[in-house]
Design an enzyme around this catalytic site. Structure first.
Site, PDB file in Angstrom:
ATOM      1  CE  LYS A   1      -4.506   0.598   0.440  1.00  0.00           C
ATOM      2  NZ  LYS A   1      -5.446  -0.411  -0.039  1.00  0.00           N
TER       3      LYS A   1
ATOM      4  CG  ASP B   1      -6.722   2.826  -1.438  1.00  0.00           C
ATOM      5  OD1 ASP B   1      -7.006   1.625  -1.439  1.00  0.00           O
ATOM      6  OD2 ASP B   1      -6.847   3.548  -0.427  1.00  0.00           O
TER       7      ASP B   1
HETATM    8  N1  GLU Z   1      -7.054  -0.179  -3.464  1.00  0.00           N
HETATM    9  C1  GLU Z   1      -7.801  -1.365  -3.704  1.00  0.00           C
HETATM   10  C2  GLU Z   1      -7.847  -2.238  -2.466  1.00  0.00           C
HETATM   11  O1  GLU Z   1      -7.693  -1.770  -1.366  1.00  0.00           O
HETATM   12  C3  GLU Z   1      -7.341  -2.085  -4.948  1.00  0.00           C
HETATM   13  C4  GLU Z   1      -5.921  -2.537  -4.948  1.00  0.00           C
HETATM   14  C5  GLU Z   1      -5.450  -3.075  -6.303  1.00  0.00           C
HETATM   15  O2  GLU Z   1      -6.241  -3.134  -7.219  1.00  0.00           O
HETATM   16  O3  GLU Z   1      -4.283  -3.408  -6.366  1.00  0.00           O
HETATM   17  O4  GLU Z   1      -8.101  -3.403  -2.531  1.00  0.00           O
END
Ligand code: GLU
Length: 412
Positions: A102, A142
């Site tokens: 993240k 996100d």
């Molecule tokens: N941000 C999204 C999550 O928390 C998607 C992450 C992604 O697609 O890599 O799952």
């Protein structure tokens, strides 16, 4: 308790339950890598402002790391670390060949111009460039980031490498190797989970009353799909508060109203309510799709919904979890409920690596099949072990990561 502390507490409980090997337990407690970068940019008024950016890669046992990038004033190392760990569990639960990551920048994008956000994104990408890549770590949207942000990241990365690399980020525009269905994916997955939950509770979808906290990419899509199926969406909210109508809100009209750059609160024929009031509404389904820690020991006793589907990551604290479980609330945990985003991100990445693109029907069918299968597995595990669905999901996720670590062994 901080968000990271509560994630780690949950982790220890699950590690005990599955009798996780001590060495692996120790390794998964901390992220593999955490990067803090300074992101200086020129603001539109000519001054230079320095923002703090982060990218945390939690675990790489099963493949490259994967996870979103958020822009928000609350972004800090602890938050991003907790979210990276949740991504590892989410990917493992959904059987994707990824570990979790993240990232984010501590900033308030709502007070910045598009040009400033573009410079911020490009400079941030340059600062973390050595840590990301289609085989290393693949960012995605996100909170407060979107397709445009990903297009800038892909372009910056590609310009530095000297050729176009589609698979470095997912959630891109279609024309740049994005996948059909990616933008709606998380909200659509949440919708599937409401559908399955209704089956478990023996009720029809049509007529169910729903309250949704957060009307961004996740909440608005889930609201639209539920509305189309005849659910009565009685309340929705954004960061400044929400609206309520006992008879149901026309979500199509509301989306159009917001597209015309109007505020949720100015929508016609509704009452305004606070985020706190929304959570406490008398409804069948509650979808917290905003940010972490929203349902906690202070307000859990006010919650009346019998089904809760976590659109956001970590919206319910562990203390609140226990109260809800004792009250027989069907709670679909984040790592399953909002996994639609990363699942279609995975499809996008696979398509990018193969330069071969699938049609939307195929994509949605595969997503639904994966989510419903895993939903049923955790449902039976929870029944068999008499545990809540979150613990069951974590047990499956952690066990899978542990299996990968065992098979690889400890280097050297
Ligand atoms: N941000 C999204 C999550 O928390 C998607 C992450 C992604 O697609 O890599 O799952």
């Amino acid at each position: 308790m901080s968000f990271l502390e509560s994630v780690l507490e949950q982790y220890e409980i699950v590690a005990d339950k599955i009798k996780l090997d001590d060495g692996i337990r120790e390794r998964l407690r901390c992220p593999k890598r955490a990067l803090i970068v300074s992101v200086p940019i020129e603001m539109d008024n000519g001054t230079v402002k320095v923002f703090k950016g982060y990218r945390v890669q939690h675990d790489i046992a099963m493949g490259p790391t994967k996870g979103g990038i958020r822009y928000h004033p609350n972004v800090n190392l602890e938050e991003v670390t907790a979210l990276a760990m949740l991504m590892s569990l989410k990917c493992a639960l959904m059987q994707l060949p990824y570990g979790g990551a993240k990232g984010g920048i501590c900033c308030n994008p709502k007070e910045m111009s598009q040009k400033e956000i573009e410079r911020l994104t490009r400079r941030f990408t340059t600062e973390i460039i050595w840590a990301i890549g289609p085989e290393e770590d693949i960012p995605a949207p996100d909170l407060n980031t979107n397709m445009q942000t990903m297009a800038w990241m892909m372009d910056t990365y590609s310009m530095q490498k000297g050729h176009t690399i589609l698979g470095v980020v997912t959630g891109k525009p279609l024309v740049l190797g994005g996948s059909l269905g990616r933008e709606d994916a998380t909200g659509r997955g949440v919708f599937y989970m409401v559908e399955e939950s209704a089956k478990v509770k023996g009720t029809k979808l049509k007529g169910l009353t729903v309250a949704i906290q957060g009307f961004g990419n996740v909440g608005s899509v889930a609201a639209r799909l539920l509305f189309e199926k005849g659910c009565k969406v009685i309340a929705v909210s954004g960061s400044k508060g929400g609206i309520y109508n006992k008879g149901g809100i026309n979500i199509k009209d509301l989306i159009q109203h917001i597209q015309e750059n109007k505020e949720i609160a100015d929508f016609h024929s509704v009452d305004t309510i606070t985020n706190e009031e929304l959570l406490a509404l008398d409804c069948d389904v509650l979808i917290p799709a905003a940010i972490e820690g929203q349902i906690n020991k202070h307000n859990v006793n006010d919650i009346k919904a019998k089904i809760i589907v976590e659109g956001a990551n970590g919206p319910i604290t562990p203390e609140a979890d226990m109260v809800l479980y004792d009250r027989d609330v069907l709670l679909i945990p984040d790592i399953l409920a909002n996994s639609g985003g990363v699942v279609i991100s995975y499809f996008e990445w696979v398509q990018d690596l193969q330069f071969y693109f699938w049609n939307e029907r195929e994509i949605q069918q595969r997503l639904k099949e994966m989510m419903v299968n895993i939903f049923n597995s955790i449902l039976s595990l929870s029944g068999e072990k008499k545990i809540d669905l979150r613990t069951a999901s974590w047990m499956l996720g952690v066990s899978r990561i542990s299996e990968a670590h065992k098979a690889r062994g400890l280097y050297p």
